[in-house]
Design an enzyme around this catalytic site. Sequence first.
Site, short mmCIF file in Angstrom:
data_model
loop_
_atom_site.label_atom_id
_atom_site.label_comp_id
_atom_site.label_asym_id
_atom_site.label_seq_id
_atom_site.Cartn_x
_atom_site.Cartn_y
_atom_site.Cartn_z
N ASP B 238 0.83 -1.20 0.00
CA ASP B 238 0.00 0.00 0.00
C ASP B 238 0.87 1.24 0.00
O ASP B 238 1.37 1.67 1.03
CB ASP B 238 -0.91 0.00 1.24
CG ASP B 238 -1.81 1.23 1.26
OD1 ASP B 238 -1.94 1.88 0.21
OD2 ASP B 238 -2.39 1.52 2.32
N LYS B 245 1.74 7.95 0.58
CA LYS B 245 2.18 8.02 1.97
C LYS B 245 3.58 8.65 2.04
O LYS B 245 4.33 8.58 1.07
CB LYS B 245 2.27 6.60 2.56
CG LYS B 245 0.96 5.92 2.77
CD LYS B 245 1.21 4.49 3.24
CE LYS B 245 -0.09 3.70 3.30
NZ LYS B 245 -0.98 4.12 4.39
N ARG B 319 -11.20 -0.20 2.95
CA ARG B 319 -12.66 -0.29 3.07
C ARG B 319 -13.30 -0.50 1.70
O ARG B 319 -14.36 -1.10 1.60
CB ARG B 319 -13.20 0.96 3.76
CG ARG B 319 -12.93 2.23 3.01
CD ARG B 319 -12.98 3.45 3.92
NE ARG B 319 -11.83 3.46 4.84
CZ ARG B 319 -11.59 4.43 5.70
NH1 ARG B 319 -12.42 5.45 5.81
NH2 ARG B 319 -10.54 4.39 6.48
#
Lengths: 500, 399
Positions: B238, B245, B319
Site C-alpha cells: 500500500d 504516503k 474499506r
Amino acid sequence: MLDIAFVKPALPRHGALVLPLAEDAALAGLAQAIDAASGGAVARALAAASFKGRKGQSCTIWAPAPDAGTAKLVAIGLGKAGELTAEGLEAAGGASLGLVSAEREAVVAAEALAPAHAAAFALGLLLKSYRFDRYRTTEKEEDKPKLERVAVATDAAPAAKAAWAPMRAVADGVFLTRDLVTEPPNILHPEEMAERCQALEKLGVEVEVLGPKEMRKLGMGALLGVAQGSTKEPRLVVMQWNGAGGGKGKKASGRPVAFIGKGVTFDTGGISIKPAGGMEDMKWDMAGAGAVIGLMAALAGRKARVDAVGLVGLVENMPSGEAMRPGDVVKTAAGLTVEVINTDAEGRLVLADVIHYCQDRFEPRFMVDLATLTGAIIVSLGHEHAGMFSNDDNLAQQVAAAGKAVGEACWRMPLGEAYDKQIKSDIADMKNVGGRPGGSITAAQFIQRFVNAKDGPMPWVHLDIAGTAWSSKDLPTAPKGATAFGVRLLDRLVADNYEG
Amino acid sequence: MLKVRLRREPRGTTGLRAIPLAAGAGVPQAFRAAAVAARFTGAAEQRVEIATPEGRVLLLGAGPAERPLDWEGAGAAAAAGAARTTRLSLDARGLRAEAAASLAAGACLRAWRFDAHRRAEGPVLAALDLLVDSPKAVAPHWDRLSAGVRGCLLARGLTAEPANHLTTRAFAARLEALAEYGIAVDILGRKRLAREGLGALLAVGGGSPNPPRLAVLRWRGSHAAAPVAFVGKGICFDTGGLSIKPAAGMAAMRGDMAGAAACAGAMLALALRHSPAPAVAVLALAENSVGAAAYRPGDVLRTGSGRTVEVVDTDAEGRLVLADALHYARRFRPRAMLDLATLTGGSAPRSAATGPGSSATTRRCWRRWRRRGRRWASGSGPCRSAPGTATTCAATSPT
C-alpha cells in the site's frame, strides 16, 4: 431541468405561490388576489413577520387561503423599487428556490416586474436549481427536490418570453459546464470529454477532435509531455460557431473571436506530486475547458450573431514510469523550448500549445483563455474575483464590464518585464515556474510569450479561475460545487461588443 | 515450524532441558538450591538458566497457570532461551495434557523465524522433544493445537513476505496450494471481477501491473449448516496510491495484507483439525500503486452492491476492497461474517493495549468474538517477545 413558462396571471390551485415584492410595495395582482381570498390574512401575516420587502428578506405562509388551494405562499424581498438590477433579481430568484423546492409546481407573481426582470428572476431560480445526482443510488424519494414546473405570471408574457429565450440557452450552457466540471475523473477523461464536445454538433457547432498523432505532427511537445504519464490519450478539441452570417453551416465571414480552455481532467501534479489532502479537488482542473464548452453551447443555443472558435486542450497529468520529469526540456508548437522545473505547473504548458495553434490557424480578433492555473491567485484574490491579465486595455475593460453585469467579477493583475525575467532558464528559452513570488503573474507571463499575431498586436485576456470555478458554499445563483464561472461572462462579452 | 516429538524420557543427555513451573509449584530437588539463590518463584516470564553436568537446564515461570495462555508463555520463554541450539526438551511431566500441549504451542509460535531470504548464522532451533507422562493422552490435544499454530505461522509467513515476492498473483498461488488440505480454492481474475461488478476492488488494483484478485476459500466441514465467513483485506503493498504516503515507514506497508493472511491461516487450521464447521474465506487481493492508470481522488466508483462511492483519499483503500469482498461473501448466506483488516492508523494505539479494535452488527456475534479472542488471545503473549515478525494469529477455532 426545470420547466419554466410565462403565463397570464391566475392563482394556482396547488403548489406554491411566489411573491417577489419590492420594499413597501402594496399587494397587487395575484398578491392582492390571494390576500383577498384569505380575507386579508396574508397582509396581516406579512406585517406580523415584519416583512417589508427588503433585500434578502423572505416570509413563508402555509395554506394562505384554504379555499384557493395554494399550499404555500413565499414572499421574497427585492429591495427598493427604483434600484432593481438584473443581478439582484437573479439572487432573489435563487433565494426563492430553496423555499419552494418541496412543491411540484410554483407560480411566480411577476406582474409588477419589467419583462426583463421577470426573466432574470426565473433565471436565478433555474440556475440555483442545478443538481448533480447521477451517482446517487440510495437517495430516498422524499429527500429529492420535487419542483418540476415554474410558471411566471406576467401581463407582458410575449416580451418576457423574448427576453427569456437567450437566457435559457445560456443556462443550458452553464448546466453543461457544471456537469463537466462535477463529473468524477474516472468517468470524464480526455477522450470522454472530447466525445461530449461532439454533442454540440446538434446545435450547429462544428467540432474537430485532434489526437496524439495529429498533435505530434503539429509539434505540440509541451501538451504531449504533460499527457505522457497517463494511460489516457490527450485530445485537442476545436469548436467553431459561425453565426455572423446567420448560423448553421455557413462559412466564417471574417476573423472569429477565440476562447481557449485548460482541460486537465485530473491533475495529480505528476512526478512533482501534490499532497494527498484535498487532491480530489483536482478533478475540476478542467474548469477552464468546461467553461469554453459551455460557452460555445450558449452562443450556438441562442444563435449568437458572431463567429467564434473554442479550443480546449484535454490531458490527464499522472505520475508513472513514463511521466515527464522535473528537468525535462520540451519543445512547444511555437518552436520555443521550455525547461520543466515543476511538473505540477502543467496548465501553462498545455495552454502554450493550444494558444499557438489557435492564432496560427484562425488569426482571431482576440483571444481569451480560461484556466484553473495557480493556487497563488486564491492567495491574492480569494474566491471573490478571478485574476485577469491582459495586454489590451480595451478588451480588459470589456471583460471586466461583462463580468460585473453577470456577477462574475474579475480583477486585473499586472504584467511586466521584471516578472518575465523570473522565468528565464539556464538551458532553454524559458522555464515553467518562476518561484513563489508573484506565482500567478509569472504563469501569465509564460502564456503571454506564446501570444503574438503575425501582423500587429493580438488582444489577449487570461483569466485565472482557480479561486472561482468551484465553490465550497452555496452562492446566490449556484448551489455549492461547480460554478461554471466564465460562461455567462464571456457570453455577455460577446453579446455586448461583438454581435451585429 | 519446530519438529515436535512426544516422548516419555529425554533423548540422550546432551542438549537443553527446560522445566516450566507454575507459581508456587515445587522445584525438583536437584535445582532447588539454585532456584532459591536466583529468587525463582515460578512467576510469569521468570527464566533461570542452570549449568549442570548433564547440560543446561532452564527453569521457566508459568505464573498462575490458570489459562492455556500461561503455559504458552512459558513454552515461548523456553524457545527464546534455546537460541543457538538445534534441539530443545521441554519437560511437561506431571502436568495436565492440555497444559503440555499449550507449552509446545507456545514454543512453536516463538521459535518461528522468517528465513526465506537469508541464511541463518549459526544453529537454529529446529526440533522440540515434549517430555510427557503419556504421549497417547497428550497427542489429541497437541493435534488440535498444532493445527492452529500452523495456521498462525502460515499467516505470519505471508505477512512478512516482501511485496516484490508476495504479489497478488503469488499470494493467489500460495492460497491455491491450500487445496492439498481439502480446501476448495477459487481465484477470480479481472474478467470475472468485472462481470461481478466489483468496481471498487478493480479500481484500487488498477494502478499496479499486479492485477487485483478475489480469492474464495471454502471448507465444507461436516455440519449441514450455513458457513461462517471470514473476509480479509489483502493489500499486498500500500503506497497510498496518488494520495501517497510519506517515505518514512512505508516499508511496513508490505504487511497491509495481514487480514487476508489471518483468514487464510484460520482456514488452514480448520482443515488441519478437520473441523465440522463449514467456513468460507473471501480475500480481496490488490496492490495500491501509483501509476499511469491509478485511481484518483475524486473518482466515483460503483461497488458490487450497486452503491456508489466518491473517493476522497486513495489511501483509504482497505474499506473499498472490503466492501466488494463482503458483498461477494453474502452469496454464501453465512451465519456470521468476520472481517479482518489492517484498516486504520487510528486503531493501532488501542489494539496495542487491549487487542484488535472490533465492531460487530449483532451482539451475539460480538460476544462470541470477544470470548474467543480472550481464550485464544491473538497470540500476543508468545509473540510479543519477537520483534520484527508479524504478530498476526488466526482466530483458530470457531466451534
